[in-house]
Design an enzyme around this catalytic site. Structure first.
Site, PDB file in Angstrom:
ATOM      1  N   VAL A 262     -91.503  14.065 -38.013  1.00  0.00           N
ATOM      2  CA  VAL A 262     -90.781  13.778 -39.250  1.00  0.00           C
ATOM      3  C   VAL A 262     -89.537  12.995 -38.864  1.00  0.00           C
ATOM      4  CG1 VAL A 262     -91.682  15.717 -40.596  1.00  0.00           C
ATOM      5  CG2 VAL A 262     -89.622  16.028 -39.220  1.00  0.00           C
ATOM      6  N   SER A 263     -88.972  12.302 -39.857  1.00  0.00           N
ATOM      7  CA  SER A 263     -87.887  11.371 -39.553  1.00  0.00           C
ATOM      8  C   SER A 263     -86.505  11.992 -39.491  1.00  0.00           C
ATOM      9  CB  SER A 263     -87.871  10.240 -40.587  1.00  0.00           C
ATOM     10  OG  SER A 263     -89.084   9.540 -40.529  1.00  0.00           O
ATOM     11  N   THR A 264     -86.296  13.114 -40.170  1.00  0.00           N
ATOM     12  CA  THR A 264     -84.962  13.710 -40.207  1.00  0.00           C
ATOM     13  C   THR A 264     -85.044  15.204 -39.933  1.00  0.00           C
ATOM     14  OG1 THR A 264     -85.031  14.155 -42.585  1.00  0.00           O
ATOM     15  CG2 THR A 264     -84.169  12.010 -41.907  1.00  0.00           C
TER      16      THR A 264
END
Length: 92
Positions: A8-10
């Site tokens: 996931v990006s964050t």
């Protein structure tokens, strides 16, 4: 061996859905990380996994954009996997 990779990006996003889908598909060894996919920099778990994979292994992701965010990055990863004789797939 069969390995799964989730990203996931964050840090406020959850890896749970990807990891659950990989487990349901029979992948017990799953590496996940919470880091932007805009570059390979800082994606330490992916780097370790790519180093660890051996000929005959199989790497699967829930979606290709979890592995790479650009065509160039994907090409580099695929080249690495091909050189190691590792198969790549995505969950259907």
């Amino acid at each position: 061996m069969k390995y799964g990779y989730a990203r996931v990006s964050t840090t406020d996003q959850s890896l749970e859905l990807q990891e659950e889908a990989l487990r349901k598909a029979g992948y017990e060894i799953i590496r996940g990380e919470k880091v932007s996919g805009s570059s390979r920099q800082g994606r330490n778990k992916l780097d370790i996994l790519l180093e660890f994979l051996r000929a005959g292994d199989y790497l699967v992701v829930s979606r290709i954009d979890r592995l790479a965010r650009s065509v160039s990055d994907l090409q580099d990863i695929i080249r690495t996997l091909e050189n190691k004789k590792v198969s790549l797939g995505k969950l259907s």
